[in-house]
Write an enzyme that holds these catalytic residues in place. Structure first.
Site, PDB file in Angstrom:
ATOM      1  CE  LYS A  13      43.685  35.624  34.989  1.00  0.00           C
ATOM      2  NZ  LYS A  13      45.398  35.525  35.850  1.00  0.00           N
ATOM      3  NE  ARG A  88      45.381  41.613  35.841  1.00  0.00           N
ATOM      4  CZ  ARG A  88      45.465  40.567  35.129  1.00  0.00           C
ATOM      5  NH1 ARG A  88      44.437  40.609  33.586  1.00  0.00           N
ATOM      6  NH2 ARG A  88      46.304  40.440  35.096  1.00  0.00           N
ATOM      7  NE  ARG A 172      52.238  39.046  34.471  1.00  0.00           N
ATOM      8  CZ  ARG A 172      52.141  38.398  33.454  1.00  0.00           C
ATOM      9  NH1 ARG A 172      53.465  37.762  33.161  1.00  0.00           N
ATOM     10  NH2 ARG A 172      50.929  37.926  33.280  1.00  0.00           N
TER      11      ARG A 172
HETATM   12  P1  AMP Z   1      47.590  39.539  31.158  1.00  0.00           P
HETATM   13  O1  AMP Z   1      47.626  38.872  29.659  1.00  0.00           O
HETATM   14  O2  AMP Z   1      46.049  39.238  31.834  1.00  0.00           O
HETATM   15  O3  AMP Z   1      48.235  38.974  32.397  1.00  0.00           O
HETATM   16  O4  AMP Z   1      47.434  40.494  31.540  1.00  0.00           O
HETATM   17  C1  AMP Z   1      48.722  41.333  30.948  1.00  0.00           C
HETATM   18  C2  AMP Z   1      49.171  42.800  31.872  1.00  0.00           C
HETATM   19  O5  AMP Z   1      47.572  43.861  31.053  1.00  0.00           O
HETATM   20  C3  AMP Z   1      48.538  42.849  33.305  1.00  0.00           C
HETATM   21  O6  AMP Z   1      49.982  42.645  33.907  1.00  0.00           O
HETATM   22  C4  AMP Z   1      48.556  44.550  33.267  1.00  0.00           C
HETATM   23  O7  AMP Z   1      49.486  45.173  33.310  1.00  0.00           O
HETATM   24  C5  AMP Z   1      47.521  44.638  31.624  1.00  0.00           C
HETATM   25  N1  AMP Z   1      46.107  44.264  32.303  1.00  0.00           N
HETATM   26  C6  AMP Z   1      45.400  43.024  31.618  1.00  0.00           C
HETATM   27  N2  AMP Z   1      43.798  43.296  32.578  1.00  0.00           N
HETATM   28  C7  AMP Z   1      43.974  43.981  33.136  1.00  0.00           C
HETATM   29  C8  AMP Z   1      42.983  44.592  33.926  1.00  0.00           C
HETATM   30  N3  AMP Z   1      41.650  44.302  34.344  1.00  0.00           N
HETATM   31  N4  AMP Z   1      42.897  46.012  34.575  1.00  0.00           N
HETATM   32  C9  AMP Z   1      44.830  46.220  34.419  1.00  0.00           C
HETATM   33  N5  AMP Z   1      45.294  46.159  33.561  1.00  0.00           N
HETATM   34  C10 AMP Z   1      45.378  44.820  33.255  1.00  0.00           C
END
Ligand code: AMP
Length: 215
Positions: A13, A88, A172
């Site tokens: 993404k 999410r 995750r």
């Molecule tokens: P990412 O960089 O998108 O993989 O996000 C890393 C971490 O940030 C995730 O595993 C969650 O702990 C938190 N996070 C990111 N986006 C969200 C979201 N929309 N809702 C809740 N937690 C989020």
């Protein structure tokens, strides 16, 4: 164009979101990057988010919605946006719809779901490195930097995210299936869902996106 990019962790993404942002000349934000920025700046929000992120859990909706809606508000005069990793949960999706209406921004145009089999995700995430400065994503196996541990673009150090360690990766992916998969039917119901196969190489996925965005 107001676009959201959904998909499990490791689906690509971030990489494809950056491409869309350049291609359509619209701002992109990743909720994960916003949280990491707060962590780096040692804010209260960053400290709070860390405890969830390290375990691979979602940060609670209340905190996440407030943070991303502030970004929307600050970017409402742009031609559109790409949201990477938000929403999410259903609560986040509903909050986004409400915020778009309240800001007079109309409806989302596309919800793109990047689908990738779990074994490919695990292999991608385990070798992922991120630039500590510009957030450019590399992969030891699939997209290595020219020089070990150094970003090709800004020459800063690359690092392994805490949540790209084995236990957090499993969590995750589990969380994605539990909380985020229901969003697919939410966006299918409004006819804006587009499914793409993210298991191919970066260029092939980008080409799929190009076709979708030209239509
Ligand atoms: P990412 O960089 O998108 O993989 O996000 C890393 C971490 O940030 C995730 O595993 C969650 O702990 C938190 N996070 C990111 N986006 C969200 C979201 N929309 N809702 C809740 N937690 C989020």
């Amino acid at each position: 164009m107001k676009i959201i990019l959904m998909g499990p962790p490791g689906a690509g993404k971030g990489t494809q979101g950056n491409w869309i942002s350049n291609y359509l000349n619209i701002p992109k934000v990743s909720s994960g990057d916003l949280f990491r920025e707060h962590q780096n700046n040692h804010t209260e929000l960053g400290k709070l988010a860390s405890s969830y992120m390290q375990k691979g859990k979602l940060v609670p909706d209340k905190i996440t919605v407030a943070m991303v809606m502030e970004w929307i508000e600050n970017n409402k005069h742009a031609k559109g946006f790409v949201l990477d990793g938000y929403p999410r949960t259903l609560t986040q999706a509903e909050a986004l719809d409400l915020s778009l209406t309240n800001n007079g921004l109309g409806n989302l145009d596309k919800a793109i779901n990047v689908d990738v089999p779990t074994d490919v995700l695990i292999s991608r995430l385990s070798g992922r490195l991120v630039c500590s400065n510009c957030s450019q994503i590399y992969n030891i196996k699939y997209a290595p930097p020219q020089n070990d541990n150094v970003c090709d673009t800004c020459k800063e150090q690359l690092y392994l995210r805490d949540d790209d360690k084995k236990e957090a990766i499993q969590k995750r992916i589990e969380v994605y299936f539990e909380s985020t998969i229901p969003l697919i039917s939410y966006y299918e119901a409004t006819n804006i869902l587009v499914q793409i196969d993210g298991s191919n190489s970066i260029d092939v996925v980008t080409n799929q996106l190009k076709n979708i965005l030209s239509n």
